[in-house]
Design an enzyme around this catalytic site. Sequence first.
Site, PDB file in Angstrom:
ATOM      1  N   GLU A  67      13.668  14.995  -2.913  1.00 48.38           N
ATOM      2  CA  GLU A  67      13.363  15.863  -4.049  1.00 48.38           C
ATOM      3  C   GLU A  67      14.413  15.740  -5.143  1.00 48.38           C
ATOM      4  OE1 GLU A  67      10.895  19.567  -2.064  1.00 48.38           O
ATOM      5  OE2 GLU A  67      13.069  19.555  -1.877  1.00 48.38           O
ATOM      6  N   HIS A  86       0.826  -1.204   0.000  1.00 48.90           N
ATOM      7  CA  HIS A  86       0.000   0.000   0.000  1.00 48.90           C
ATOM      8  C   HIS A  86       0.864   1.260   0.000  1.00 48.90           C
ATOM      9  CE1 HIS A  86      -3.129  -2.768   1.345  1.00 48.90           C
ATOM     10  NE2 HIS A  86      -4.029  -1.797   1.277  1.00 48.90           N
ATOM     11  N   ASN A 137       7.870  -4.205   3.310  1.00 50.84           N
ATOM     12  CA  ASN A 137       6.457  -3.914   3.500  1.00 50.84           C
ATOM     13  C   ASN A 137       5.959  -4.313   4.883  1.00 50.84           C
ATOM     14  OD1 ASN A 137       3.694  -3.314   2.763  1.00 50.84           O
ATOM     15  ND2 ASN A 137       3.401  -5.498   2.458  1.00 50.84           N
ATOM     16  N   GLU A 141      13.199  21.465   4.366  1.00 50.20           N
ATOM     17  CA  GLU A 141      13.739  20.536   3.363  1.00 50.20           C
ATOM     18  C   GLU A 141      15.106  19.997   3.747  1.00 50.20           C
ATOM     19  OE1 GLU A 141      11.853  22.098  -0.867  1.00 50.20           O
ATOM     20  OE2 GLU A 141      13.594  23.119  -0.003  1.00 50.20           O
TER      21      GLU A 141
END
Length: 460
Positions: free
Chosen positions: A431, A298, A329, A451
């Site tokens: 990013e 998910h 997971n 950031e």
Amino acid sequence: MKLRHLLAPIAIVLMLASCQKNETTPSAEKLNLNTANTTGGSYASTQTFDEGFESAGKTAYADADVTFTSGSWDLNSALVGTSASDAKVGSHSIRIENTGTLGMNFDVTTGASTVTMEYAVYGSDGSSAFQLWESTNGGSTYTQVGTTSITASSTTLATATFTVNVAGTIRFQLRKTTGGTNRINIDEFTINSYSGKSGGGTGGGSSTADNTNLMLGNPSNATADISNFDNYLYDHTYYVESYNRDRNEPNWVSWYVGSTSLGSQDRANDFRPDPNLPTGWYEVPATAYSGSGFDRGHNCPSGDRTSTVAANEETFLMDNMVPQAPQNNEQTWANLEEYGRSLVAAGDEIYVIMGSYGSGGTGSSGSATTVDGGLVVVPSNIWKVIVVLPNGNNDLSRITSTTRVIAVNTPNINTISSDWTQYITTVKSIETATGYSLLTNVPASIRTVLENEKDSGTGN
């Protein structure tokens, strides 16, 4: 708390899924009747109310008004069912016979993006059909939502979702249209408010309202334009994603978690393809990862959407999944997800963005770059960013240079540590790896600081 994908003008898409309680088929039928939108942008919505009809009773079918938690409702040829034969969530549901109606005697002023409800046949009765109608003039006149009736034919509760997309004052009436003396049950009547379109053709697709799934911004400037097939903005009501048609998985998924997001709803386990993807796009089947050595991982987790059946079931659509190494997971990521929910339980609210990138991971059966006959890409990395705020209002304005931001980037391998704190990084690093801008709605001076901060993993 968002709108589903919309296909063609004034088109209605009907999804009917069989629902058995196992891993690959749904626990209840799920119907979606979606009107169409072909322009860019997305819709911002929050839940206006979820009426479970638990707070009052009515034992006769004769027309009468009943006041529930949400307001006064007219029950005509309808009563509040409490028997063992009534299909219900909790102890009450509405039972309707003949051509009875269930209607709101009050308006909501927040409009409606979608309306959902649970439905089933009563006891051993035969099939019946019903429709949803809307009024924007205080009940003077009504118009049917969509053009399709829903047929109840099972004693197991199913979920019907109607797309409305109407701003301002509105009320609804449910009408049983066929079946004669056969009876139906209706429960968990939910209105998700409509807050207007944002982003337009520019693809901004973001709302700065509290508790909305894109409050932090649209990381890749995704648009709801099918020609933008590798950066397609898809609003699932309970989360928003940028979908990649060529990879057949999300680029990223964004959602909000607060105290109202969490409840006692069981895990649905109804993994299934999504027929509301644009016409002609591949619908990844529930069995796509079978035998690959990778889990159906998910993005927006089931555990973050336990308030209602509809919310939980939405997380099991295959376009919310990526092929994820089992250890990653079931341990590393599960621990991180549980940590996020523990923050909410302790009095915080969180905004989450999760995604993946790259090609090639190592599951329990070895390394692979794709599954499902080459149709679904196995990402090399899976990442998440969590912005943590104490409970409150005006959330975006409360984000400061000292706000806690947790950024995690994990390799998609099966030898990964179960300790997610070993993979803490910075938002800037994610990013750089993805090319996204993850906090675009945060003022630039604050965003620059956040950031570059690296969380301790302990909150200290």
